[in-house]
Design a protein around this motif. Structure first.
Motif, short mmCIF file in Angstrom:
data_model
loop_
_atom_site.label_atom_id
_atom_site.label_comp_id
_atom_site.label_asym_id
_atom_site.label_seq_id
_atom_site.Cartn_x
_atom_site.Cartn_y
_atom_site.Cartn_z
N SER A 1 0.95 -1.17 0.05
CA SER A 1 0.06 -0.05 0.05
C SER A 1 0.85 1.20 0.04
CB SER A 1 -0.79 -0.16 1.09
OG SER A 1 -1.78 1.09 1.20
N ALA A 2 0.31 2.22 -0.02
CA ALA A 2 1.00 3.77 -0.27
C ALA A 2 0.33 4.66 0.68
CB ALA A 2 1.19 4.01 -1.54
N ILE A 3 1.10 5.46 1.41
CA ILE A 3 0.44 6.65 2.10
C ILE A 3 0.78 8.03 1.60
CG2 ILE A 3 0.35 7.95 4.41
CD1 ILE A 3 1.58 5.20 5.54
N TYR A 4 -0.22 8.87 1.51
CA TYR A 4 -0.27 10.20 0.87
C TYR A 4 -0.49 10.92 1.89
CZ TYR A 4 -0.49 6.96 -3.14
OH TYR A 4 -0.47 5.70 -3.85
N MET A 5 0.12 12.30 1.84
CA MET A 5 -0.29 13.32 2.93
C MET A 5 0.55 14.73 2.35
SD MET A 5 2.42 12.29 5.65
CE MET A 5 2.64 10.58 5.39
N ARG A 6 -0.02 15.50 3.04
CA ARG A 6 1.03 17.08 3.15
C ARG A 6 1.55 17.03 4.48
NH1 ARG A 6 -0.33 21.08 0.02
NH2 ARG A 6 -2.49 20.15 -0.56
N ASP B 1 13.65 21.01 7.43
CA ASP B 1 13.92 19.99 8.02
C ASP B 1 13.90 18.84 6.96
OD1 ASP B 1 13.82 18.81 10.45
OD2 ASP B 1 12.10 19.70 11.30
N THR B 2 14.40 17.71 7.56
CA THR B 2 14.80 16.57 6.46
C THR B 2 13.83 15.33 7.27
OG1 THR B 2 16.69 17.60 6.03
CG2 THR B 2 16.42 15.34 5.37
N LEU B 3 13.14 15.04 6.56
CA LEU B 3 12.71 13.45 6.88
C LEU B 3 13.60 12.51 6.56
CD1 LEU B 3 10.21 11.85 7.52
CD2 LEU B 3 9.53 11.85 5.37
N VAL B 4 14.15 11.58 7.29
CA VAL B 4 15.18 10.65 7.11
C VAL B 4 14.55 9.28 7.20
CG1 VAL B 4 16.84 12.33 7.60
CG2 VAL B 4 15.93 10.92 9.41
N GLY B 5 13.58 9.11 7.81
CA GLY B 5 12.91 7.74 8.02
C GLY B 5 11.59 7.81 8.37
N VAL B 6 10.97 6.41 8.17
CA VAL B 6 9.61 6.37 8.48
C VAL B 6 9.30 4.84 8.89
CG1 VAL B 6 7.00 6.15 7.75
CG2 VAL B 6 8.82 7.72 6.74
N SER B 7 8.67 4.71 10.10
CA SER B 7 8.78 3.30 10.72
C SER B 7 7.50 3.12 11.06
CB SER B 7 9.77 3.17 11.85
OG SER B 7 9.40 4.11 12.80
N ARG C 1 2.25 12.30 -2.93
CA ARG C 1 0.90 12.01 -3.55
C ARG C 1 1.21 11.16 -4.61
NH1 ARG C 1 0.18 17.45 -7.03
NH2 ARG C 1 0.14 18.40 -4.83
N GLN C 2 0.13 10.51 -5.20
CA GLN C 2 0.16 9.54 -5.97
C GLN C 2 1.21 9.88 -7.54
OE1 GLN C 2 -3.84 7.51 -6.84
NE2 GLN C 2 -4.25 9.29 -5.70
N GLY C 3 1.95 8.97 -8.01
CA GLY C 3 2.90 9.46 -9.10
C GLY C 3 3.96 10.35 -8.63
N GLY C 4 4.21 10.69 -7.44
CA GLY C 4 5.37 11.27 -7.05
C GLY C 4 5.96 10.59 -5.65
N MET C 5 6.12 11.46 -4.41
CA MET C 5 6.69 11.09 -3.52
C MET C 5 5.55 10.30 -2.45
SD MET C 5 9.66 13.97 -2.56
CE MET C 5 8.47 15.10 -3.14
N HIS C 6 5.94 9.40 -1.79
CA HIS C 6 5.02 8.73 -1.11
C HIS C 6 5.64 7.73 -0.05
CE1 HIS C 6 5.59 6.06 -4.54
NE2 HIS C 6 5.46 5.07 -3.77
N VAL C 7 4.87 7.30 1.03
CA VAL C 7 5.30 6.37 1.78
C VAL C 7 4.92 5.05 1.29
CG1 VAL C 7 5.36 5.53 4.38
CG2 VAL C 7 5.60 8.00 3.99
#
Length: 146
Positions: free
Chosen positions: A64-69, A78-84, A123-129
């Protein structure tokens, strides 16, 4: 730039100072244009926040994928360096790209800069989790920890 910003939402992505919920949308036809109800979401008073997070349905052991702002009200980037999280075996920051042959692909990225006084849209087609090898079925209305 602050170091080691992580985002944790309860479907969940880990944001150091702000907690937001991620829910699963039942619509597989959701488009980039209607992904976010507020095209220019107001920045929080301070810190970093994730808003309007949603995820695609998925089957156990699937993806699956997660989308957000992600909003950054701070005066410095700031830099997002990980998701867990425990919603899937692997939780990674991904970007979509187009190959020289015109084919679309996805790849993991190590960091995502969130500019000062600005926002980044996943978003879809771009960056996502990306949630890889879901630990259970993920259907409309579900929430989980990431």
């Amino acid at each position: 730039m602050r170091s080691d910003l992580k985002i944790k939402l309860p479907l969940g992505i880990l944001l150091m100072s702000a907690m937001a919920g991620v829910s699963c949308s039942g619509s597989a036809d959701r488009t980039t244009e209607d992904t976010f109800s507020t095209p220019d979401a107001a920045l929080p008073d301070s810190g970093v926040a994730a808003v309007e997070a949603w995820a695609r349905p998925g089957m156990e052991r699937g993806m699956s994928a997660i989308y957000m702002r992600i909003l950054n009200a701070d005066a410095q980037a700031d830099t997002l360096v990980g998701v867990s999280g425990d919603a899937a075996e692997l939780v990674e920051i991904h970007e979509s790209y187009e190959t020289e042959d015109g084919l679309m692909g996805m790849r993991r990225i190590d960091a995502l800069e969130i500019p000062a006084k600005s926002s980044v849209v996943l978003r879809q087609g771009g960056m996502h989790v990306m949630l890889i090898q879901l630990r259970q079925d993920f259907t409309a209305g579900d929430t989980a920890g990431v």
